[in-house]
Enzyme design. Structure first.
Site, short mmCIF file in Angstrom:
data_model
loop_
_atom_site.label_atom_id
_atom_site.label_comp_id
_atom_site.label_asym_id
_atom_site.label_seq_id
_atom_site.Cartn_x
_atom_site.Cartn_y
_atom_site.Cartn_z
N ASP A 9 27.06 14.85 -26.65
CA ASP A 9 25.84 15.14 -25.89
C ASP A 9 24.81 15.70 -26.87
O ASP A 9 25.14 16.06 -28.00
CB ASP A 9 26.15 16.19 -24.80
CG ASP A 9 24.90 16.56 -24.01
OD1 ASP A 9 24.18 15.65 -23.57
OD2 ASP A 9 24.61 17.77 -23.86
N SER A 10 23.57 15.80 -26.39
CA SER A 10 22.52 16.39 -27.22
C SER A 10 22.76 17.89 -27.44
O SER A 10 22.20 18.47 -28.35
CB SER A 10 21.17 16.17 -26.55
OG SER A 10 21.21 16.63 -25.21
N CYS A 73 25.73 12.46 -22.52
CA CYS A 73 24.28 12.63 -22.36
C CYS A 73 23.71 11.43 -21.59
O CYS A 73 23.87 10.28 -22.02
CB CYS A 73 23.64 12.71 -23.75
SG CYS A 73 21.85 12.87 -23.72
N GLU A 152 19.44 26.09 -18.61
CA GLU A 152 19.90 26.80 -19.84
C GLU A 152 19.54 28.28 -19.78
O GLU A 152 20.19 29.11 -20.42
CB GLU A 152 19.30 26.13 -21.08
CG GLU A 152 19.90 24.76 -21.31
CD GLU A 152 19.74 24.22 -22.72
OE1 GLU A 152 19.32 24.96 -23.63
OE2 GLU A 152 20.05 23.02 -22.90
N CYS A 184 21.54 13.70 -15.19
CA CYS A 184 21.30 14.55 -16.36
C CYS A 184 22.44 15.56 -16.42
O CYS A 184 22.87 16.09 -15.37
CB CYS A 184 19.96 15.28 -16.23
SG CYS A 184 19.65 16.47 -17.55
N HIS A 186 22.58 18.57 -17.12
CA HIS A 186 22.33 19.95 -16.68
C HIS A 186 22.30 20.13 -15.17
O HIS A 186 22.39 21.26 -14.68
CB HIS A 186 20.99 20.44 -17.24
CG HIS A 186 20.99 20.67 -18.71
ND1 HIS A 186 21.30 19.69 -19.62
CD2 HIS A 186 20.71 21.80 -19.43
CE1 HIS A 186 21.21 20.19 -20.84
NE2 HIS A 186 20.86 21.47 -20.76
#
Ligand code: DGL
Length: 264
Positions: A9-10, A73, A152, A184, A186
């Site tokens: 993932d990023s 990701c 985050e 996504c 997140h």
């Protein structure tokens, strides 16, 4: 097969996908690489995201001999998957097809919503897969880039996050979709706020859960399952591990041990 499963993932977000993989496949060994030096991918071009993805895949395949690669990701899944599949011989699992498979089972002719980063939505990858598999579905995709920062920050349900969710999802207010693909890494941590806005009539599709199902089937079908247990995770990052360990705990739902910094 003893070789680990590679997941990348990023940054920290892909830990929501890893969490589902570990829960579904407790005997497997995983190597997770978070490209924390170059996050975010969400606003970057297809060329850049593809180049980063190839560098990471090379590392995981050459240094760790992974038997299967999971592109956790969603932005990289939307922009780089066809290229990765052309280059490598091992199976490469992205987030788009597993989510669309689930949406097809649930939505039929109904409405399908997709939310993701700017790059994911701009790519049209989800719409393309839905058009191919569920031609009668009504589809609407909305980019929600601010949700990454809110997640985050740990602001998963406060007034600001609820207001941002309401603003982004307002096009769905009059006619909520039957299913909403959380496109996504997140967004699973924001499920509560999203569900509160859309109501119980919309089923939320979590890409980690769907990808774990696909990986499970793939490992069985190819006879690549690890037989000995228990498995484990090795964490790799491209920047200072401290922030990854702190924020990643929320996304993974557990302490992260054994984090190494690597150069690609
Ligand atoms: N991991 C990205 C995704 O799922 C979100 C964070 C980023 O923009 O890099 O699209």
């Amino acid at each position: 097969m003893e070789n680990p499963v590679g997941v990348f993932d990023s940054g920290v977000g892909g830990l929501t996908v890893l969490r589902e993989l570990v829960a579904a496949l407790p005997s497997e060994r995983f190597v997770y690489l978070g490209d924390t030096a170059r996050v975010p991918y969400g606003g970057k071009s297809a060329e850049t995201v593809t180049r980063y993805s190839i560098e990471i895949a090379n590392h995981l395949i050459r240094r760790h001999d992974v038997k299967l690669l999971v592109v956790a990701c969603n932005t990289a899944s939307s922009l780089a998957l066809p290229t990765l599949r052309k280059i490598y011989k091992i199976p490469v699992v992205g987030m788009v097809d597993p989510c669309v498979r689930r949406a097809a089972a649930l939505a039929g002719k109904g409405g399908i919503g997709i939310i993701g980063t700017t790059g994911t939505v701009r790519s049209g990858a989800y719409e393309e897969a839905i058009r191919a598999g569920i031609p009668a579905a009504r589809v609407r995709a909305i980019a929600c880039p601010l949700l990454v920062s809110l997640a985050e920050e740990g602001w998963t349900g406060n007034a600001i996050t609820r207001a941002v969710v309401a603003e982004y999802l307002s096009p769905f207010r009059a006619d909520p979709p039957d299913v909403l693909i959380l496109g996504c890494t997140h967004y699973p941590v924001l499920k509560g706020a999203i569900r509160d806005f859309l109501g119980e009539g919309t089923v939320l599709i979590d890409s980690g859960e769907e990808a774990a199902r696909v990986v499970d089937i793939l490992l069985s079908e190819t006879g690549a399952r690890r037989s000995g247990g228990p498995g484990g995770v090795e964490f790799l990052v491209t920047d200072d591990p401290e922030r990854f360990a702190r924020i990643g705990r929320e996304f993974f739902g557990d302490f992260l041990e054994g984090i190494h910094r690597v150069a690609l």
